[in-house]
Motif scaffolding. Structure first.
Motif, PDB file in Angstrom:
ATOM      1  N   LYS A  15     -13.458   7.395  -6.398  1.00 38.72           N
ATOM      2  CA  LYS A  15     -12.865   8.060  -5.230  1.00 38.72           C
ATOM      3  C   LYS A  15     -11.353   8.179  -5.364  1.00 38.72           C
ATOM      4  O   LYS A  15     -10.801   9.274  -5.246  1.00 38.72           O
ATOM      5  CB  LYS A  15     -13.215   7.284  -3.959  1.00 38.72           C
ATOM      6  N   TYR A  16     -10.680   7.047  -5.632  1.00 36.40           N
ATOM      7  CA  TYR A  16      -9.216   7.129  -5.631  1.00 36.40           C
ATOM      8  C   TYR A  16      -8.684   7.852  -6.866  1.00 36.40           C
ATOM      9  O   TYR A  16      -7.668   8.554  -6.800  1.00 36.40           O
ATOM     10  CB  TYR A  16      -8.589   5.739  -5.441  1.00 36.40           C
TER      11      TYR A  16
ATOM     12  N   LYS B 150     -17.657   3.050  -7.045  1.00 33.76           N
ATOM     13  CA  LYS B 150     -17.485   4.200  -6.139  1.00 33.76           C
ATOM     14  C   LYS B 150     -16.039   4.336  -5.680  1.00 33.76           C
ATOM     15  O   LYS B 150     -15.480   5.437  -5.674  1.00 33.76           O
ATOM     16  CB  LYS B 150     -18.423   4.046  -4.937  1.00 33.76           C
ATOM     17  N   GLU B 151     -15.410   3.215  -5.335  1.00 35.61           N
ATOM     18  CA  GLU B 151     -14.021   3.251  -4.875  1.00 35.61           C
ATOM     19  C   GLU B 151     -13.079   3.698  -5.991  1.00 35.61           C
ATOM     20  O   GLU B 151     -12.122   4.437  -5.742  1.00 35.61           O
ATOM     21  CB  GLU B 151     -13.611   1.867  -4.365  1.00 35.61           C
TER      22      GLU B 151
ATOM     23  N   LYS C 234     -14.804  -5.380 -13.639  1.00 32.62           N
ATOM     24  CA  LYS C 234     -13.770  -4.494 -13.106  1.00 32.62           C
ATOM     25  C   LYS C 234     -13.256  -3.558 -14.189  1.00 32.62           C
ATOM     26  O   LYS C 234     -13.052  -2.356 -13.946  1.00 32.62           O
ATOM     27  CB  LYS C 234     -12.614  -5.326 -12.531  1.00 32.62           C
TER      28      LYS C 234
ATOM     29  N   SER D  21       0.849  -1.193   0.000  1.00 26.68           N
ATOM     30  CA  SER D  21       0.000   0.000   0.000  1.00 26.68           C
ATOM     31  C   SER D  21       0.884   1.243   0.000  1.00 26.68           C
ATOM     32  O   SER D  21       1.922   1.283   0.655  1.00 26.68           O
ATOM     33  CB  SER D  21      -0.921   0.012   1.221  1.00 26.68           C
TER      34      SER D  21
ATOM     35  N   TYR E 197     -20.124  -0.623  -5.369  1.00 22.81           N
ATOM     36  CA  TYR E 197     -19.125  -0.229  -4.373  1.00 22.81           C
ATOM     37  C   TYR E 197     -17.755  -0.104  -5.038  1.00 22.81           C
ATOM     38  O   TYR E 197     -17.000   0.840  -4.771  1.00 22.81           O
ATOM     39  CB  TYR E 197     -19.071  -1.256  -3.241  1.00 22.81           C
ATOM     40  N   GLN E 198     -17.428  -1.059  -5.915  1.00 19.91           N
ATOM     41  CA  GLN E 198     -16.152  -1.003  -6.630  1.00 19.91           C
ATOM     42  C   GLN E 198     -16.079   0.248  -7.498  1.00 19.91           C
ATOM     43  O   GLN E 198     -15.053   0.928  -7.527  1.00 19.91           O
ATOM     44  CB  GLN E 198     -15.986  -2.255  -7.493  1.00 19.91           C
TER      45      GLN E 198
ATOM     46  N   SER F  76     -15.271   5.029 -14.402  1.00 18.26           N
ATOM     47  CA  SER F  76     -14.712   5.934 -13.395  1.00 18.26           C
ATOM     48  C   SER F  76     -13.698   6.888 -14.018  1.00 18.26           C
ATOM     49  O   SER F  76     -13.627   8.064 -13.660  1.00 18.26           O
ATOM     50  CB  SER F  76     -14.063   5.133 -12.256  1.00 18.26           C
TER      51      SER F  76
ATOM     52  N   SER G 103     -21.120  -4.329  -9.216  1.00 20.97           N
ATOM     53  CA  SER G 103     -20.272  -3.853  -8.129  1.00 20.97           C
ATOM     54  C   SER G 103     -20.258  -2.325  -8.075  1.00 20.97           C
ATOM     55  O   SER G 103     -19.303  -1.678  -8.493  1.00 20.97           O
ATOM     56  CB  SER G 103     -18.849  -4.393  -8.288  1.00 20.97           C
TER      57      SER G 103
ATOM     58  N   ASP H  73     -24.206   7.511  -0.376  1.00 19.97           N
ATOM     59  CA  ASP H  73     -23.716   6.392   0.423  1.00 19.97           C
ATOM     60  C   ASP H  73     -24.359   5.113  -0.115  1.00 19.97           C
ATOM     61  O   ASP H  73     -25.576   5.027  -0.239  1.00 19.97           O
ATOM     62  CB  ASP H  73     -24.092   6.604   1.887  1.00 19.97           C
TER      63      ASP H  73
END
Length: 352
Positions: free
Chosen positions: A287-288, A283-284, A229, A154, A280-281, A236, A278, A255
């Motif tokens: 985000k990043y 969204k992540e 993915k 990480s 949530y995926q 994204s 997915s 949320d």
């Protein structure tokens, strides 16, 4: 600070090294499960390993495992670990470059030696920054997947906040995977093509199930997961590029905790194909990618965002499928776009 995980494949580790890594993982898993039941786990230090085994084991791994077990027991009520891979903190990881070859060294049962890794083109930039110290190295995890060994590291870094003043709101759903709103501009990402592909995968697995081809079913699930993915990466990336091009400083999304319970379209074919998407995926990924270029990311309480008009009137009857019409003032709009606008305004408040 944004955080990503770099997954580095070890380059052709010898059979002896692979056997050592497996032995380390087995010992570490046994230690973790033993530690779960220890009465003095909260006061545990690396010395406690001697109670478990007389075998020599890297104290760096022991300390990381103790921290992980404490956290899992307290927050996730863990009862047993199927596998506890060996982890190392940043003080015990060393990354070097010799000519064009990158090596990573970490504590093992044998002498510490730099292990060559396969550096993919997009990873080289991060490896060089790790060596120069311009990014902060976090923990590393040594693990095996499909007969290959990897070291996942990480990394975090500081970015300057975007000077953009605009806010982008993003509404996620089934018929449209994402609808983005920036002021008077709107962008739609349809879900129909995605739903068709999901149905294709599902139909194929039904045929394979009738033929009892279990391995083929497993392979199909893996292929679909990789495809999903890839789609989420593409969507994204487009969304964040749009934000950057339009002077956005903040991206807001709802949320997603209850998205599977709140999506109403599960009964139709498209819903069945997409309710397991997915989100949530996605969204992540948004985000990043946003944080990497200095765009702030915020979560919004989704309550009433799909039922509220710009005039302030809120009623369930305002929305009918993809059509929004206010029963108070008569304002009409695409329902998902109306939701994205309300999300950008955070009408129900930000999630802490």
């Amino acid at each position: 600070m944004p955080t990503i995980t770099l997954r580095l494949e070890l380059h052709k580790p010898t059979l002896a090294k692979q056997q050592m890594y497996k032995r380390m993982a087995e010992t570490n898993t046994g230690f973790a499960n033993w530690l779960l039941l220890h009465p003095d786990i909260n006061q545990a230090t690396s010395r406690i390993f001697k109670e478990f085994s007389a075998e020599k084991f890297p104290s760096a791994v022991i300390n990381q495992t103790i921290r992980e077990v404490k956290f899992q027991k307290k927050n996730q009520k863990a009862k047993t670990f199927r596998k506890m891979w060996c982890c190392f903190n940043n003080q015990n990881l060393k990354i070097e470059k010799k000519s064009k070859l990158y090596t990573v060294s970490f504590p093992t049962l044998a002498k510490r030696i730099g292990v060559p890794v396969i550096a993919k083109p997009f990873q080289i930039k991060w490896l060089d920054q790790m060596i120069s110290g311009s990014v902060k190295i976090g923990t590393g995890k040594l693990y095996q997947k499909k007969k290959k060994w990897y070291l996942a590291i990480s990394i975090t870094w500081n970015v300057e906040s975007s000077q953009g003043k605009k806010v982008m709101g993003i509404d996620l759903g089934l018929r449209y995977l994402a609808v983005a709103s920036i002021g008077t501009k709107s962008f739609f990402f349809k879900g129909s093509k995605v739903a068709y592909t999901r149905r294709h995968f599902s139909a194929r697995r039904r045929r394979l199930g009738k033929a009892k081809k279990l391995q083929a079913i497993k392979n199909s699930k893996g292929k679909e997961s990789r495809w999903m993915k890839d789609q989420n990466h593409k969507i994204s990336r487009q969304i964040v590029n749009l934000a950057l091009a339009n002077g956005v400083g903040v991206i807001r999304m709802e949320d997603l905790t209850d998205i599977r319970n709140t999506t109403k379209s599960k009964k139709n074919d498209q819903g069945r194909s997409l309710h397991s998407w997915s989100f949530y995926q996605l969204k992540e990924f948004i985000k990043y990618k946003a944080e990497m270029i200095g765009i702030r990311f915020e979560l919004v309480n989704p309550e009433y965002t799909s039922q509220t008009c710009k005039c302030g009137h809120q009623a369930k009857e305002n929305r009918n499928g993809l059509h929004f019409q206010c029963r108070e003032c008569g304002y009409t709009c695409h329902a998902d776009l109306n939701g994205a606008i309300n999300i950008s305004k955070a009408i129900s408040g930000l999630v802490a």
